[in-house]
Design an enzyme around this catalytic site. Structure first.
Site, PDB file in Angstrom:
ATOM      1  N   CYS A  89       0.836  -1.194   0.000  1.00 38.83           N
ATOM      2  CA  CYS A  89       0.000   0.000   0.000  1.00 38.83           C
ATOM      3  C   CYS A  89       0.882   1.260   0.000  1.00 38.83           C
ATOM      4  CB  CYS A  89      -0.977  -0.041   1.174  1.00 38.83           C
ATOM      5  SG  CYS A  89      -2.361   1.115   1.005  1.00 38.83           S
ATOM      6  N   GLU A 124      -1.493  -9.539   3.154  1.00 41.04           N
ATOM      7  CA  GLU A 124      -1.352 -10.126   4.489  1.00 41.04           C
ATOM      8  C   GLU A 124      -2.702 -10.475   5.107  1.00 41.04           C
ATOM      9  OE1 GLU A 124      -1.645  -5.631   5.261  1.00 41.04           O
ATOM     10  OE2 GLU A 124      -0.831  -6.981   3.731  1.00 41.04           O
ATOM     11  N   HIS A 160      -3.468  -5.429   0.206  1.00 42.95           N
ATOM     12  CA  HIS A 160      -2.973  -5.934   1.489  1.00 42.95           C
ATOM     13  C   HIS A 160      -3.061  -7.468   1.500  1.00 42.95           C
ATOM     14  CE1 HIS A 160      -2.625  -2.116   3.766  1.00 42.95           C
ATOM     15  NE2 HIS A 160      -3.559  -1.703   2.920  1.00 42.95           N
TER      16      HIS A 160
END
Length: 548
Positions: free
Chosen positions: A380, A522, A520
């Site tokens: 990001c 993750e 994102h």
């Protein structure tokens, strides 16, 4: 119709209700049941989207674009069940819904009260999707006795009364403090916590007792007697080296068995724990260690980057190495000769964030990684800072910047390589935003598709895929008008939105591993299914470690 397990906490906060809920969900799955986990938060914010990371930790984003509590990340990581917008609600959202209905006249002129209007709104939320799974696990934030939580506890009491006998149970987490001076575990706080629950009409069926010391059978019997639960329903919960030990630890302690007994499910299906045995094997039998520098804005609070930390652990499991993340404040790199703080690391990760503070340190970290061939993962804001760094130092755009930091300065003072995203495609619809819009819930949120360049490194990381989906949370975007200029300098735009307007991934052409993504990844990583980018980033760091 689903059976309901309500999870509450007492004595002190931060006992690990979210982790206990997630571990219990995983254990019920191991016995063949389907589960869904939900979080009810008593705070008055509509959602945590506008909270400071220092205040509340990270904001976890779902596929359908909800900004939620980080506990939903635990739920997903342990069960693999993707959370939805309907899996979280706050007191602020409940009150907002009630007031909107009142303004529309839906209450037919009645006086609006906590009982029944607020409690009915909570009960309606609890009933969503009750025919979809075998078990609904509902965690209530805060601790019993908090004034903000009273409407939720009352709603639970009513909900349990409304349902057939045996369809709902209550699991309560408490603390057994250890007094070193007297060498005793004290049960009185737990007794008072249960007494507090009883005063509002709730009786626990299962007690989970956090303790730093082993709980003697005599103390367990005492807790059972004074709290009116069965002795085998008093479950010890000790500190663990890793959160991923929790399912196996709670299973050994008998939590899943106690819950099924409370529902009178007998004989219970035998658990298949091979998934968690493999997780523990990979975690405890690591072959080496890599050091990853995380250059961020909120490094004083690790929970601000909880999913990043966990995804790195998952990447380590995939490569059978131990990942040691070390937090470096981006502002420290800006000071003096701070760039040398990055010496000796096997990989550099720059995560997301908001605002200008520390961004020059992030840009310096991206340059360090690019020039010294250190594996780099920008997420990001980390991708945006890598693009600005390349624009300044490779493409000759010396005044390259972002509208997030400079939009009030005037266009003549900088070149907006990163700009405020004012419209984008969401499915078949166009979404429009203005800088003056409310801050909450107005970003580009949720799951979006990225089209990957065939043969690119990121495509290779995803097994040759040319189309992937990941979750987003941002309102600023790299300007694709600079694509040709940057690609001419070796920064390849290897992922784009389906309409070709929004850059989704960049990578350095002449570099062993340098990738930035606007999404994102993750947020979708799990110990038994690591996010591909994190797994390959750790692999690259492992290769770097061998070269050092």
């Amino acid at each position: 119709m689903a059976r309901y397990i309500f999870i509450t906490g007492g004595v002190v906060s931060s006992l690990g209700k979210g982790l206990a809920s997630a571990a219990l969900g995983a254990l019920l799955q191991a016995r063949g049941y389907t589960v869904r986990l939900r979080k009810l938060d008593p705070y008055l914010n509509v959602d945590p989207g506008t909270m400071s990371p220092f205040e509340h930790g990270e904001v976890f984003v779902t596929d359908d674009g909800a900004e939620t509590d980080l506990d939903l990340g635990h739920y997903e990581r342990f069960t693999g069940v993707s959370a939805r917008r309907t899996d979280t609600v706050s007191a602020g959202r409940i009150y907002s819904n009630v007031l909107e209905k009142e303004r529309r006249g839906e209450y037919l002129g009645k006086t609006i009260q906590v009982i029944p209007h607020v409690t009915n709104e909570i009960k309606d939320f609890l009933a969503i999707g009750e025919d979809e799974v075998d078990f609904q696990l509902c965690e209530i934030g805060g601790t019993v006795g908090d004034i903000e939580g009273l409407p939720f506890f009352e709603a639970i009491r009513q909900f349990m009364q409304d349902r057939p006998r045996g369809q709902c149970i209550l699991m309560h987490l408490t603390l057994l403090p250890w007094l070193a001076a007297s060498g005793e575990l004290k049960t009185k706080p737990t007794q008072h916590s249960v007494k507090e629950l009883r005063t509002i009409g709730l009786q626990p069926d299962v007690l989970v007792c956090r303790s730093e010391q082993p709980i003697p059978d005599r103390e367990r019997a005492k807790i059972a007697l004074f709290c009116n639960v069965r002795p085998d329903s008093v479950i010890p919960a000790y500190d663990l080296k890793s959160i991923y030990e929790a399912p196996m630890a709670y299973h050994r302690a008998g939590l899943d068995r106690a819950v099924l007994d409370a529902f009178q499910i007998s004989p219970a299906p035998k658990p298949d724990l091979r998934r968690w045995e493999d997780v523990m094997d990979r975690l405890t039998h690591a072959e080496g260690e890599v050091r990853i520098a995380i250059v961020g804005k909120y490094t004083q609070l690790e929970d601000a980057y909880k999913s990043i930390s966990e995804a790195l652990t998952h990447g380590g499991m995939a490569n059978r190495v131990r990942v040691r993340p070390e937090w470096i404040a981006a502002e420290d790199i800006e000071a003096g000769n701070g760039i040398h703080l990055l010496d000796g690391y096997h990989g550099i990760l720059v995560p997301g964030g908001f605002g200008e503070r520390g961004t020059e340190g992030m840009i310096a970290a991206a340059r360090y990684a690019r020039e010294r061939k250190v594996p780099y993962l920008g997420i990001c804001l980390g991708m945006q800072m890598a693009v600005i760094e390349a624009a300044r130092n490779l493409a000759g755009i010396a005044d390259a910047g972002s509208e997030e930091f400079d939009h009030e300065a005037g266009a003549e003072r900088f070149t907006p390589v990163v700009y405020h995203l004012k419209e984008w495609a969401q499915g078949n619809q166009r979404v429009e935003r203005k800088i003056s819009d409310d801050k909450g819930g107005t970003m580009r949120l949720g799951s979006y598709t990225a089209i990957l360049k065939p043969g690119s490194r990121i495509s290779t990381v995803y097994g040759g895929a040319t189309e992937i989906e990941d979750r987003h949370r941002h309102r600023y975007e790299v300007d694709a008008r600079y694509r040709e200029q940057l690609e001419g300098c070796g920064l390849i735009f290897s992922g784009m939105s389906p309409d070709g307007r929004l850059p989704e991934a960049v990578e350095a052409e002449d570099h062993p591993w340098f990738i930035g993504v606007q999404s994102h990844p993750e947020l979708k990583s799990k110990p038994f299914a690591p996010a591909p980018l994190f797994a390959d980033f750790v692999r690259a760091a492992k290769d770097q470690e061998r070269m050092v």
